[in-house]
Design a protein around this motif. Structure first.
Motif, PDB file in Angstrom:
ATOM      1  N   PHE A  57     -18.293   1.743  -9.257  1.00 26.30           N
ATOM      2  CA  PHE A  57     -16.982   2.323  -8.969  1.00 26.30           C
ATOM      3  C   PHE A  57     -16.944   2.909  -7.570  1.00 26.30           C
ATOM      4  CE2 PHE A  57     -14.182   6.093  -9.040  1.00 26.30           C
ATOM      5  CZ  PHE A  57     -12.982   5.424  -9.154  1.00 26.30           C
ATOM      6  N   LEU A  64     -11.993  -0.080  -1.122  1.00 30.39           N
ATOM      7  CA  LEU A  64     -10.543   0.132  -1.156  1.00 30.39           C
ATOM      8  C   LEU A  64     -10.122   1.148  -0.108  1.00 30.39           C
ATOM      9  CD1 LEU A  64      -9.331   0.325  -4.844  1.00 30.39           C
ATOM     10  CD2 LEU A  64      -8.391  -1.035  -3.010  1.00 30.39           C
ATOM     11  N   ILE A  65     -10.840   2.267  -0.042  1.00 28.36           N
ATOM     12  CA  ILE A  65     -10.360   3.360   0.796  1.00 28.36           C
ATOM     13  C   ILE A  65     -10.816   3.174   2.233  1.00 28.36           C
ATOM     14  CG2 ILE A  65     -10.553   5.822   1.208  1.00 28.36           C
ATOM     15  CD1 ILE A  65     -10.469   6.219  -1.754  1.00 28.36           C
ATOM     16  N   ALA A  69      -8.107   1.017   3.797  1.00 26.05           N
ATOM     17  CA  ALA A  69      -7.152   2.025   4.251  1.00 26.05           C
ATOM     18  C   ALA A  69      -7.554   2.647   5.582  1.00 26.05           C
ATOM     19  CB  ALA A  69      -7.019   3.106   3.182  1.00 26.05           C
ATOM     20  N   LEU A  73      -5.974   1.939   9.235  1.00 26.11           N
ATOM     21  CA  LEU A  73      -5.315   2.991  10.014  1.00 26.11           C
ATOM     22  C   LEU A  73      -5.900   3.072  11.416  1.00 26.11           C
ATOM     23  CD1 LEU A  73      -4.680   6.046   7.719  1.00 26.11           C
ATOM     24  CD2 LEU A  73      -3.090   4.420   8.641  1.00 26.11           C
ATOM     25  N   LEU A 155      -2.437  14.439  -0.462  1.00 24.13           N
ATOM     26  CA  LEU A 155      -1.842  13.144  -0.131  1.00 24.13           C
ATOM     27  C   LEU A 155      -0.365  13.307   0.201  1.00 24.13           C
ATOM     28  CD1 LEU A 155      -3.434  10.856  -2.823  1.00 24.13           C
ATOM     29  CD2 LEU A 155      -3.917  10.907  -0.413  1.00 24.13           C
ATOM     30  N   LEU A 156       0.327  14.173  -0.560  1.00 21.91           N
ATOM     31  CA  LEU A 156       1.743  14.409  -0.307  1.00 21.91           C
ATOM     32  C   LEU A 156       1.947  14.990   1.082  1.00 21.91           C
ATOM     33  CD1 LEU A 156       4.600  14.535  -1.557  1.00 21.91           C
ATOM     34  CD2 LEU A 156       4.084  16.853  -2.222  1.00 21.91           C
TER      35      LEU A 156
ATOM     36  N   LEU B  67       0.491   3.747   6.465  1.00 27.81           N
ATOM     37  CA  LEU B  67       0.127   5.057   5.945  1.00 27.81           C
ATOM     38  C   LEU B  67       0.641   5.252   4.524  1.00 27.81           C
ATOM     39  CD1 LEU B  67      -0.745   7.545   8.292  1.00 27.81           C
ATOM     40  CD2 LEU B  67       0.231   8.504   6.254  1.00 27.81           C
ATOM     41  N   PHE B  69       1.017   2.873   2.463  1.00 27.32           N
ATOM     42  CA  PHE B  69       0.079   2.065   1.679  1.00 27.32           C
ATOM     43  C   PHE B  69      -1.204   2.826   1.382  1.00 27.32           C
ATOM     44  CE2 PHE B  69      -3.800  -0.443   2.316  1.00 27.32           C
ATOM     45  CZ  PHE B  69      -3.842  -1.045   1.088  1.00 27.32           C
ATOM     46  N   VAL B  70      -1.724   3.521   2.397  1.00 26.45           N
ATOM     47  CA  VAL B  70      -2.988   4.256   2.224  1.00 26.45           C
ATOM     48  C   VAL B  70      -2.846   5.319   1.150  1.00 26.45           C
ATOM     49  CG1 VAL B  70      -4.489   5.914   3.349  1.00 26.45           C
ATOM     50  CG2 VAL B  70      -3.895   3.825   4.505  1.00 26.45           C
ATOM     51  N   ILE B  71      -1.728   6.050   1.177  1.00 23.46           N
ATOM     52  CA  ILE B  71      -1.520   7.121   0.200  1.00 23.46           C
ATOM     53  C   ILE B  71      -1.596   6.556  -1.219  1.00 23.46           C
ATOM     54  CG2 ILE B  71       0.079   8.875  -0.594  1.00 23.46           C
ATOM     55  CD1 ILE B  71      -0.902   9.468   2.149  1.00 23.46           C
ATOM     56  N   PHE B  72      -0.905   5.443  -1.449  1.00 26.60           N
ATOM     57  CA  PHE B  72      -0.868   4.946  -2.819  1.00 26.60           C
ATOM     58  C   PHE B  72      -2.123   4.171  -3.179  1.00 26.60           C
ATOM     59  CE2 PHE B  72       3.474   5.987  -1.842  1.00 26.60           C
ATOM     60  CZ  PHE B  72       3.734   6.798  -2.924  1.00 26.60           C
ATOM     61  N   ASP B  73      -2.837   3.723  -2.159  1.00 23.51           N
ATOM     62  CA  ASP B  73      -4.162   3.146  -2.382  1.00 23.51           C
ATOM     63  C   ASP B  73      -5.113   4.197  -2.948  1.00 23.51           C
ATOM     64  OD1 ASP B  73      -5.885   1.011  -2.187  1.00 23.51           O
ATOM     65  OD2 ASP B  73      -6.661   1.650  -0.254  1.00 23.51           O
ATOM     66  N   VAL B  74      -5.110   5.356  -2.308  1.00 21.48           N
ATOM     67  CA  VAL B  74      -5.974   6.445  -2.769  1.00 21.48           C
ATOM     68  C   VAL B  74      -5.548   6.899  -4.158  1.00 21.48           C
ATOM     69  CG1 VAL B  74      -6.735   8.785  -2.256  1.00 21.48           C
ATOM     70  CG2 VAL B  74      -6.454   7.161  -0.419  1.00 21.48           C
ATOM     71  N   VAL B  77      -7.076   4.676  -6.720  1.00 23.50           N
ATOM     72  CA  VAL B  77      -8.493   4.969  -6.957  1.00 23.50           C
ATOM     73  C   VAL B  77      -8.651   6.178  -7.875  1.00 23.50           C
ATOM     74  CG1 VAL B  77     -10.618   5.696  -5.832  1.00 23.50           C
ATOM     75  CG2 VAL B  77      -9.248   3.890  -4.843  1.00 23.50           C
ATOM     76  N   LEU B 104       3.110  12.816  -6.352  1.00 20.67           N
ATOM     77  CA  LEU B 104       3.152  11.727  -5.377  1.00 20.67           C
ATOM     78  C   LEU B 104       4.502  11.037  -5.381  1.00 20.67           C
ATOM     79  CD1 LEU B 104      -0.426  10.469  -5.672  1.00 20.67           C
ATOM     80  CD2 LEU B 104       0.689  11.235  -3.639  1.00 20.67           C
TER      81      LEU B 104
END
Lengths: 198, 120
Positions: A57, A64-65, A69, A73, A155-156, B67, B69-74, B77, B104
């Motif tokens: 995992f 994934l991250i 991501a 970025l 994240l928000l 960005l 995309f990155v938020i919802f990628d995390v 997980v 979110l």
């Protein structure tokens, strides 16, 4: 059938070589785009090491991250930067480089001495394997609940901050000269000033 | 102890995946005509004429999309262990996960309202 020990050693060697070679490439290559792609290779090799450690995992999350991501970025951040320019040489650059080398060497010595000094106790408990994921889920909702929920708040904040920074609140006045603002060659550049909604 | 059971297929796929680009490049090298002309050196043969350098500044909108995309990628997980352990966790964990998603969704609604998801 399990993969043999030899396969593990060979895979570790390949992954370690990949990781070290591309990490050196990240530092040494002059083209920053190549550096960013090589950073992706470093992340993929680290994920391979996680698979070798039976942490499937964590390996998937790493891909994934970090590759999907963070590296994307970084690449977008590079592409947002304008064309490369010729930078002037910094006077006394050797001094900066010397200090940097000293700091990096000290950090390396510190970490390696810590790694050697730590008594790594190899656990004899059975490897969780696929059940580890269920364990992670249980921990998320019992003793790690607050960090889990705080992660969503974080994240928000990242999302809203990025939108506030990236959105153009700027609409030029009629007849204002914009040619001084941008010297860009992108054909679609002027169009974005008319768009956007409040 | 080393387990890694079930990764034989992964190893096989890895070998096939690394072989495919090599085979594609070598076979096209063997098959293609050897003549070289000016046209063959363009990026897209018999396509549009490329103008200017390839290193241009990209629109910041691309960054915004990546960005989001990155938020919802995390988020994915984080939610995956919850989904796997769903049967053992019970109702309380379901509510907690809903709180996580709701926070979110606020961000998604904000992005939507601000027009960050549109290419206007």
């Amino acid at each position: 059938m399990n993969l043999a020990e030899g396969v593990q050693i060979v895979s570790f060697g390949i992954l370690a070589f990949m990781m070290l070679a591309s990490a050196i490439g990240v530092v040494l290559l002059n083209n920053i785009v190549y550096s960013a792609f090589l950073l992706g290779v470093v992340f993929v090799s680290i994920s391979g090491l996680y698979i070798l450690l039976n942490a499937a995992f964590v390996a998937a999350a790493q891909i994934l991250i970090y590759v999907g991501a963070v590296n994307v970025l970084i690449l977008f951040g590079i592409m947002l930067v304008n064309k490369r320019r010729d930078f002037a040489r910094i006077p006394n650059a050797w001094l900066n480089q010397g200090v940097t080398a000293l700091v990096c060497g000290g950090l390396f010595a510190l970490l390696s001495s810590m790694i050697i000094a730590t008594p790594w106790s190899i656990s004899t408990a059975p490897i969780a394997g696929d059940a580890a994921l269920v364990e992670i889920g249980k921990h998320f909702f019992t003793d790690f609940l607050l960090p889990f929920e705080l992660a969503s708040v974080l994240l928000l904040m990242a999302l809203i901050g990025a939108i506030v920074i990236a959105r153009r609140e700027f609409f030029p006045e009629e007849g204002e000269d914009l040619s001084a603002e941008s010297n860009l060659t992108l054909p679609e550049r002027p169009r974005e000033l008319t768009g956007g909604r409040r | 102890m080393f387990v890694l059971s079930g990764y034989e297929y992964f190893l096989g796929f890895l070998l096939v995946c690394s072989a495919v680009p090599a085979i594609a490049i070598i076979s096209s090298q063997l098959l293609r005509p050897k003549r070289q002309g000016v046209e063959r050196r363009t990026t897209y043969e018999s396509g549009m004429e490329p103008i200017g350098g390839a290193w241009i500044q990209f629109n910041i909108r691309y960054y915004m999309f990546s960005l989001v995309f990155v938020i919802f990628d995390v988020e994915t997980v984080f939610l995956y262990p919850w989904a796997v352990a769903f049967n053992q966790l019970g109702l309380l964990a379901f509510a907690e996960a809903l709180v996580f998603i709701a926070i979110l969704v606020i961000g998604l609604v904000y992005a939507w309202r601000k027009g960050a998801l549109e290419w206007s």
